[in-house]
Design a protein around this motif. Structure first.
Motif, short mmCIF file in Angstrom:
data_model
loop_
_atom_site.label_atom_id
_atom_site.label_comp_id
_atom_site.label_asym_id
_atom_site.label_seq_id
_atom_site.Cartn_x
_atom_site.Cartn_y
_atom_site.Cartn_z
N GLU A 17 0.85 -1.19 0.00
CA GLU A 17 0.00 0.00 0.00
C GLU A 17 0.89 1.24 0.00
OE1 GLU A 17 -3.33 2.38 2.70
OE2 GLU A 17 -2.36 0.59 3.52
N TRP A 18 1.95 1.20 0.81
CA TRP A 18 2.90 2.32 0.80
C TRP A 18 3.51 2.48 -0.59
CZ3 TRP A 18 8.00 3.06 -0.36
CH2 TRP A 18 8.53 4.32 -0.03
N ASP A 19 3.85 1.38 -1.25
CA ASP A 19 4.41 1.47 -2.60
C ASP A 19 3.45 2.21 -3.54
OD1 ASP A 19 6.74 0.07 -1.93
OD2 ASP A 19 5.86 -1.87 -2.46
N VAL A 20 2.16 1.87 -3.43
CA VAL A 20 1.16 2.54 -4.27
C VAL A 20 1.10 4.02 -3.92
CG1 VAL A 20 -1.30 2.70 -4.82
CG2 VAL A 20 -0.19 0.45 -4.66
N ARG A 21 0.99 4.32 -2.63
CA ARG A 21 0.88 5.72 -2.22
C ARG A 21 2.13 6.52 -2.59
NH1 ARG A 21 -3.57 6.71 0.63
NH2 ARG A 21 -4.67 4.95 1.58
N ALA A 22 3.30 5.90 -2.47
CA ALA A 22 4.54 6.60 -2.80
C ALA A 22 4.61 6.95 -4.27
CB ALA A 22 5.74 5.75 -2.40
N GLY A 23 3.84 6.23 -5.09
CA GLY A 23 3.79 6.55 -6.51
C GLY A 23 2.98 7.79 -6.81
N VAL A 24 2.10 8.19 -5.87
CA VAL A 24 1.22 9.34 -6.13
C VAL A 24 1.35 10.44 -5.09
CG1 VAL A 24 -0.44 7.94 -7.41
CG2 VAL A 24 -0.71 8.18 -4.95
N VAL A 25 2.02 10.15 -3.95
CA VAL A 25 2.16 11.14 -2.88
C VAL A 25 3.63 11.16 -2.45
CG1 VAL A 25 1.46 11.83 -0.56
CG2 VAL A 25 -0.18 10.71 -2.07
#
Length: 259
Positions: free
Chosen positions: A142-150
Motif C-alpha cells: 500500500e505504501w508502494d502505491v501511495r509513494a507513486g502518487v504522494v
C-alpha cells in the motif's frame, strides 16, 4: 482484542483505505511508477490481487477441511499478468475483499486453533503468523502505491505498530530471511520505540528496551518499520528521523535492503 484479532482488523482497514485510493486513480497513475523501483502501480496491485487469491486457499483448507479447486500459483500469476492495468486494479479490490471477509468470518475458536500451511515454510503456522505476513505484504505494498502518487507517503500508524509487535514476536524469523547483518562495521544494539534491535551474527528484534544500547533510532514507528522492509530511502525519510551511536542510518539501510 488478541493479536490475531488486531491483525485481521488492520487488514480490513488497509483494504478499505487502499481500495478507496485505487478507485480514484486514472490510467496514467495506474501505469506510473510506484515506491517499488521495478514495478508500476498496477504491477503492485496485480501482486496483491494474486497474493490474495493464493493466500485464500490455505485459509479455506484450514478452516473447512476441504480443498477448493486451484489453478496453481504459476497459472494464477500468468493470468494476472495478462490483465490490463485497470483490470488488475479492480481485480485486487475484488479478490482482497474476499480474503479479508473470509478471515473476518472465522470465529474465536478458529482464530486460536487453525494452522495454515502456506506451502513455502517448513510447517504450518498459526493464523496470526499467516495473517500477519499478509498484513506486512498489504501495508508495505500500500505504501508502494501511495509513494507513486504522494511524495511524503507513510505507513498507517496502527498497521506499523502491529507489524512491530509481530516482528518482535511470532514473525521474528522473517528478519533473519530479509536482513544482512554483515552490513554494519561492528555489532549494534539499537534502542527504538521501546524495543531492542540486535545486529551481530544475526538480526533480532525484542519487545523491550535494551539494557546497554550502543545506538538509538529516533523517529516515528512507521519509519522504522519501513526501514526493516527497505523502504526508508533518502527520498522517503521524514525529517525527524535520526540515528545516533555506533551505526548510521545508511548502514542500517544496508542491513535491510528490502524485498
Amino acid at each position: 482484542m488478541t493479536l490475531v484479532d488486531r491483525v485481521i482488523s488492520s487488514l480490513r482497514s488497509r483494504h478499505d483505505d487502499l481500495a478507496g485510493l485505487v478507485a480514484t486513480l486514472d490510467d496514467a497513475a495506474l501505469t506510473g511508477p510506484s515506491g517499488a523501483s521495478e514495478w508500476r502501480v498496477c504491477d503492485v496491485l496485480s501482486h496483491l490481487g494474486s497474493g490474495a487469491e493464493i493466500t485464500l486457499r490455505p485459509v479455506v483448507v484450514a478452516a473447512t477441511g476441504t480443498e477448493p479447486p486451484t489453478d496453481g500459483n504459476q497459472a494464477i500469476w500468468d493470468r494476472w499478468n495478462a490483465l490490463s492495468p485497470r483490470e488488475q486494479a479492480s481485480g485486487f479490490i475484488e479478490r482482497d475483499e474476499v480474503l479479508v471477509a473470509t478471515l473476518e468470518g472465522l470465529d474465536d475458536d478458529q482464530r486460536r486453533s487453525v494452522s495454515i500451511d502456506l506451502g513455502f515454510l517448513p510447517a504450518p503456522v498459526p493464523l496470526e503468523v499467516a495473517a500477519g505476513m499478509r498484513l506486512s505484504e498489504v501495508a508495505l505494498h500500500e505504501w508502494d502505491v501511495r509513494a507513486g502518487v504522494v511524495a511524503d507517503a507513510v505507513l498507517d500508524e496502527e498497521a506499523a505498530g502491529t507489524l512491530l509487535e509481530l516482528h518482535a514476536g511470532p514473525m521474528a524469523m522473517m528478519l533473519g530471511f530479509s536482513s544482512r547483518p554483515d552490513a554494519v562495521a561492528e555489532p549494534v544494539v539499537l534502542a527504538v520505540a521501546g524495543h531492542g534491535l540486535s545486529i551481530g551474527d544475526a538480526v533480532t528484534l525484542v519487545a523491550e528496551p535494551p539494557v546497554a544500547p550502543t545506538a538509538t533510532f529516533n523517529g516515528p514507528v512507521e519509519a522504522f518499520v519501513r526501514l526493516l522492509a527497505g523502504r526508508l530511502g533518502p527520498g522517503h525519510t521524514p525529517d525527524d528521523v535520526e540515528v545516533v551511536g555506533n551505526t548510521t542510518l545508511d548502514e542500517l539501510r544496508g542491513v535491510f535492503p528490502g524485498y
